[in-house]
Write a protein that holds these residues in place. Sequence first.
Motif, PDB file in Angstrom:
ATOM      1  N   SER A  47      51.679  30.680  36.119  1.00 15.68           N
ATOM      2  CA  SER A  47      50.375  30.151  36.314  1.00 15.68           C
ATOM      3  C   SER A  47      49.280  31.097  36.029  1.00 15.68           C
ATOM      4  N   GLY A  48      48.102  30.663  36.015  1.00 16.48           N
ATOM      5  CA  GLY A  48      46.959  31.604  35.764  1.00 16.48           C
ATOM      6  C   GLY A  48      46.075  31.075  34.871  1.00 16.48           C
ATOM      7  N   ILE A  49      44.986  31.969  34.177  1.00 17.50           N
ATOM      8  CA  ILE A  49      44.119  31.909  33.409  1.00 17.50           C
ATOM      9  C   ILE A  49      44.706  31.215  31.876  1.00 17.50           C
ATOM     10  N   LEU A  50      44.066  30.384  31.129  1.00 21.91           N
ATOM     11  CA  LEU A  50      44.586  30.005  30.029  1.00 21.91           C
ATOM     12  C   LEU A  50      43.164  29.320  29.205  1.00 21.91           C
ATOM     13  N   LEU A  51      43.040  29.769  27.950  1.00 23.92           N
ATOM     14  CA  LEU A  51      41.680  29.380  27.509  1.00 23.92           C
ATOM     15  C   LEU A  51      42.107  28.364  26.347  1.00 23.92           C
ATOM     16  N   PHE A  52      41.107  27.572  26.144  1.00 21.13           N
ATOM     17  CA  PHE A  52      41.102  26.492  25.314  1.00 21.13           C
ATOM     18  C   PHE A  52      39.804  26.380  24.632  1.00 21.13           C
ATOM     19  N   THR A  53      39.617  25.696  23.355  1.00 20.04           N
ATOM     20  CA  THR A  53      38.480  25.761  22.501  1.00 20.04           C
ATOM     21  C   THR A  53      38.345  24.261  22.166  1.00 20.04           C
ATOM     22  N   THR A  54      37.244  23.494  21.911  1.00 24.24           N
ATOM     23  CA  THR A  54      37.042  22.172  21.388  1.00 24.24           C
ATOM     24  C   THR A  54      37.002  22.407  19.990  1.00 24.24           C
ATOM     25  N   GLU A  72      42.081  42.848  27.115  1.00 25.62           N
ATOM     26  CA  GLU A  72      43.274  42.816  28.109  1.00 25.62           C
ATOM     27  C   GLU A  72      43.656  41.812  28.687  1.00 25.62           C
ATOM     28  N   LYS A  73      44.978  41.497  28.882  1.00 27.22           N
ATOM     29  CA  LYS A  73      45.554  40.346  29.698  1.00 27.22           C
ATOM     30  C   LYS A  73      46.414  41.156  30.859  1.00 27.22           C
ATOM     31  N   ARG A  74      45.962  40.727  32.211  1.00 20.80           N
ATOM     32  CA  ARG A  74      46.464  41.520  33.283  1.00 20.80           C
ATOM     33  C   ARG A  74      46.987  40.207  34.157  1.00 20.80           C
ATOM     34  N   TYR A  75      48.602  40.509  34.702  1.00 20.57           N
ATOM     35  CA  TYR A  75      49.119  39.825  35.477  1.00 20.57           C
ATOM     36  C   TYR A  75      49.426  40.324  36.725  1.00 20.57           C
ATOM     37  N   THR A  76      49.743  39.403  37.886  1.00 18.53           N
ATOM     38  CA  THR A  76      50.069  39.897  38.891  1.00 18.53           C
ATOM     39  C   THR A  76      51.491  39.188  39.295  1.00 18.53           C
ATOM     40  N   LEU A 171      54.872  34.918  39.078  1.00 19.68           N
ATOM     41  CA  LEU A 171      53.920  35.644  37.945  1.00 19.68           C
ATOM     42  C   LEU A 171      52.766  34.897  37.656  1.00 19.68           C
ATOM     43  N   HIS A 172      51.778  35.530  37.657  1.00 18.29           N
ATOM     44  CA  HIS A 172      50.408  34.810  37.620  1.00 18.29           C
ATOM     45  C   HIS A 172      49.425  35.854  36.658  1.00 18.29           C
ATOM     46  N   ALA A 173      48.717  34.996  35.759  1.00 23.15           N
ATOM     47  CA  ALA A 173      47.828  35.587  34.854  1.00 23.15           C
ATOM     48  C   ALA A 173      46.464  35.606  35.611  1.00 23.15           C
TER      49      ALA A 173
END
Length: 211
Positions: A47-54, A72-76, A171-173
């Motif tokens: 789960s977590g942050i995910l970027l998209f663009t139009t 940086e890409k950080r996860y918990t 596992l979470h971004a």
Amino acid sequence: SDLIVTAKPSGISVHSSPGQKAPFLQQVRRYAKKRVYPVHRLDKDTSGILLFTTDKKKVQQYQSWLADPKSEKRYTCVVHGRIPQTGVIARPLKNKKLKRYQSSLTFYKRLSFFSKAQCSLVQVLIKTGRHHQIRRHLRSAGYPLVGDSLYASRRRSCWPKGPLNQERLFLHAHSLKLVTGPGTLEYTCPLDVDLEQALKNIQGGPSVHSL
């Protein structure tokens, strides 16, 4: 702005997959009411942050920003066992499609240790984005992720009985920093409710030990 910042739930693929009638990509498209393009990847179980663009033409630009060494890409995550306070895993990982090993770099820091459940809360920073990198690296170090039915042994793939009882992969971004050249773009995504509740159940008691 063409950039869309989303919080992907666990258990849903970004693209179509067997048994997934409404992949996350389609959900974001319905929200944006136009075609969207993922900037990077996030595994189905994460789960977590995910970027998209139009703007399809900007995908490569965003990906180049992500590839910057200062980005940086950080996860918990929560792993079985008492992992060392800090560490670096630089073990090359095999790419099955390319049929060769690729350099891979993972940094980790233990945030807490739960003695009752014999698990550690860990913050992870990855500098490469290999397939299942965090799961494979931490397993290779002897600390498989809680809820990982793919890389952990059958006994250790389960959540510990008691306060950390859950079904999903922990596992979470949680944060993303893109170096754009003249500046930075930073985004954060709080833990999912189920993961937050699992941690609350064991925090504040004698079973929790910080660094």
